[in-house]
Enzyme design. Structure first.
Site, mmCIF file in Angstrom:
data_model
loop_
_atom_site.group_PDB
_atom_site.id
_atom_site.type_symbol
_atom_site.label_atom_id
_atom_site.label_comp_id
_atom_site.label_asym_id
_atom_site.label_seq_id
_atom_site.Cartn_x
_atom_site.Cartn_y
_atom_site.Cartn_z
ATOM 1 N N ARG A 55 -4.588 -98.134 39.230
ATOM 2 C CA ARG A 55 -4.231 -99.112 38.200
ATOM 3 C C ARG A 55 -3.654 -98.442 36.951
ATOM 4 O O ARG A 55 -2.935 -99.088 36.178
ATOM 5 C CB ARG A 55 -5.424 -100.013 37.876
ATOM 6 N N GLU A 67 -18.073 -94.207 38.296
ATOM 7 C CA GLU A 67 -19.192 -95.135 38.075
ATOM 8 C C GLU A 67 -19.783 -95.522 39.426
ATOM 9 O O GLU A 67 -20.975 -95.734 39.553
ATOM 10 C CB GLU A 67 -18.697 -96.376 37.317
HETATM 11 P P1 AMP Z 1 -15.106 -93.637 34.999
HETATM 12 O O1 AMP Z 1 -14.670 -92.373 35.660
HETATM 13 O O2 AMP Z 1 -16.581 -93.918 35.193
HETATM 14 O O3 AMP Z 1 -14.701 -93.703 33.550
HETATM 15 O O4 AMP Z 1 -14.389 -94.806 35.761
HETATM 16 C C1 AMP Z 1 -13.081 -95.103 35.496
HETATM 17 C C2 AMP Z 1 -12.323 -95.487 36.727
HETATM 18 O O5 AMP Z 1 -13.051 -96.364 37.557
HETATM 19 C C3 AMP Z 1 -11.055 -96.201 36.353
HETATM 20 O O6 AMP Z 1 -10.015 -95.728 37.193
HETATM 21 C C4 AMP Z 1 -11.358 -97.657 36.578
HETATM 22 O O7 AMP Z 1 -10.260 -98.289 37.164
HETATM 23 C C5 AMP Z 1 -12.554 -97.675 37.512
HETATM 24 N N1 AMP Z 1 -13.657 -98.517 37.012
HETATM 25 C C6 AMP Z 1 -14.864 -98.080 36.609
HETATM 26 N N2 AMP Z 1 -15.658 -99.085 36.271
HETATM 27 C C7 AMP Z 1 -14.940 -100.204 36.424
HETATM 28 C C8 AMP Z 1 -15.217 -101.601 36.211
HETATM 29 N N3 AMP Z 1 -16.394 -102.043 35.759
HETATM 30 N N4 AMP Z 1 -14.226 -102.479 36.464
HETATM 31 C C9 AMP Z 1 -13.028 -102.041 36.916
HETATM 32 N N5 AMP Z 1 -12.720 -100.768 37.143
HETATM 33 C C10 AMP Z 1 -13.660 -99.847 36.912
#
Ligand code: AMP
Length: 172
Positions: free
Chosen positions: A61, A98
């Site tokens: 995205r 996450e």
């Molecule tokens: P992080 O590495 O934990 O910051 O996660 C970021 C990545 O995971 C991004 O590429 C987001 O598109 C996806 N992501 C994490 N949590 C969500 C969420 N609650 N909703 C949508 N996309 C998420």
């Protein structure tokens, strides 16, 4: 259109892609011409006049926003992808998501010591993805000026994990 009006175009999907995750579905915002335009403008504006040479966009995205922001800033676009997708010689960095763990890859000739980079993605959650992307870019001698997101889930502490200037349009 304000950030609060953009927020109305983000749909929350409980337990996607697995239990306990409240997924931020940005597709209603993408499909709304005015919201999409305003979101891209808002993500690009903080980096105006900063001499940004490359927008590094994170699969998948991040590609949507990265392309629009790079064109707006007059910068090049660099895709950072999941393993096995890029065809040329690659650098790899592991990261924690996450929901799970993964790795990211970038072409070794994508950026270098003369590059001033921003890293772009749709959502900042724990910051693991962005921090890994920052490490990948810095390994090649490029300067990371900051990281830009449409959405910041501030309660997950991603901003501190990234350790760079962070700009986000909508904060939860
Ligand atoms: P992080 O590495 O934990 O910051 O996660 C970021 C990545 O995971 C991004 O590429 C987001 O598109 C996806 N992501 C994490 N949590 C969500 C969420 N609650 N909703 C949508 N996309 C998420």
């Amino acid at each position: 259109m304000t950030a609060d009006q953009l927020r109305l175009r983000i749909r929350e999907i409980p337990d996607h892609p697995k239990p306990g995750i409240l997924f931020k579905d940005i597709t209603p915002l993408l499909a709304d011409p005015e919201a999409w335009r305003v979101a891209c403008e808002a993500m690009a504006a903080p980096w105006d006049g900063q001499g940004i040479t490359h927008v590094v966009a994170v699969e998948s995205r991040g590609f949507l926003f990265g392309g629009a922001i790079a064109a707006r800033l007059g910068a090049g676009l660099v895709p950072v992808r999941k393993p096995g997708k890029l065809p040329f010689e690659r650098s790899r960095e592991e990261y924690a998501l996450e929901y799970g763990t993964d790795a990211l890859e970038m072409h070794v000739d994508a950026v270098g010591p003369a590059s001033r980079v921003i890293v772009v993605d749709d959502v900042l959650a724990t910051g693991g993805t962005a921090a890994a992307t920052v490490r990948l870019v810095e390994r090649h001698g490029a300067a990371v000026v900051g990281c830009g997101f449409l959405i910041e889930l501030s309660f997950l502490g991603g901003r501190a994990a990234v350790g760079k200037r962070v700009e986000s349009v909508i904060t939860y």
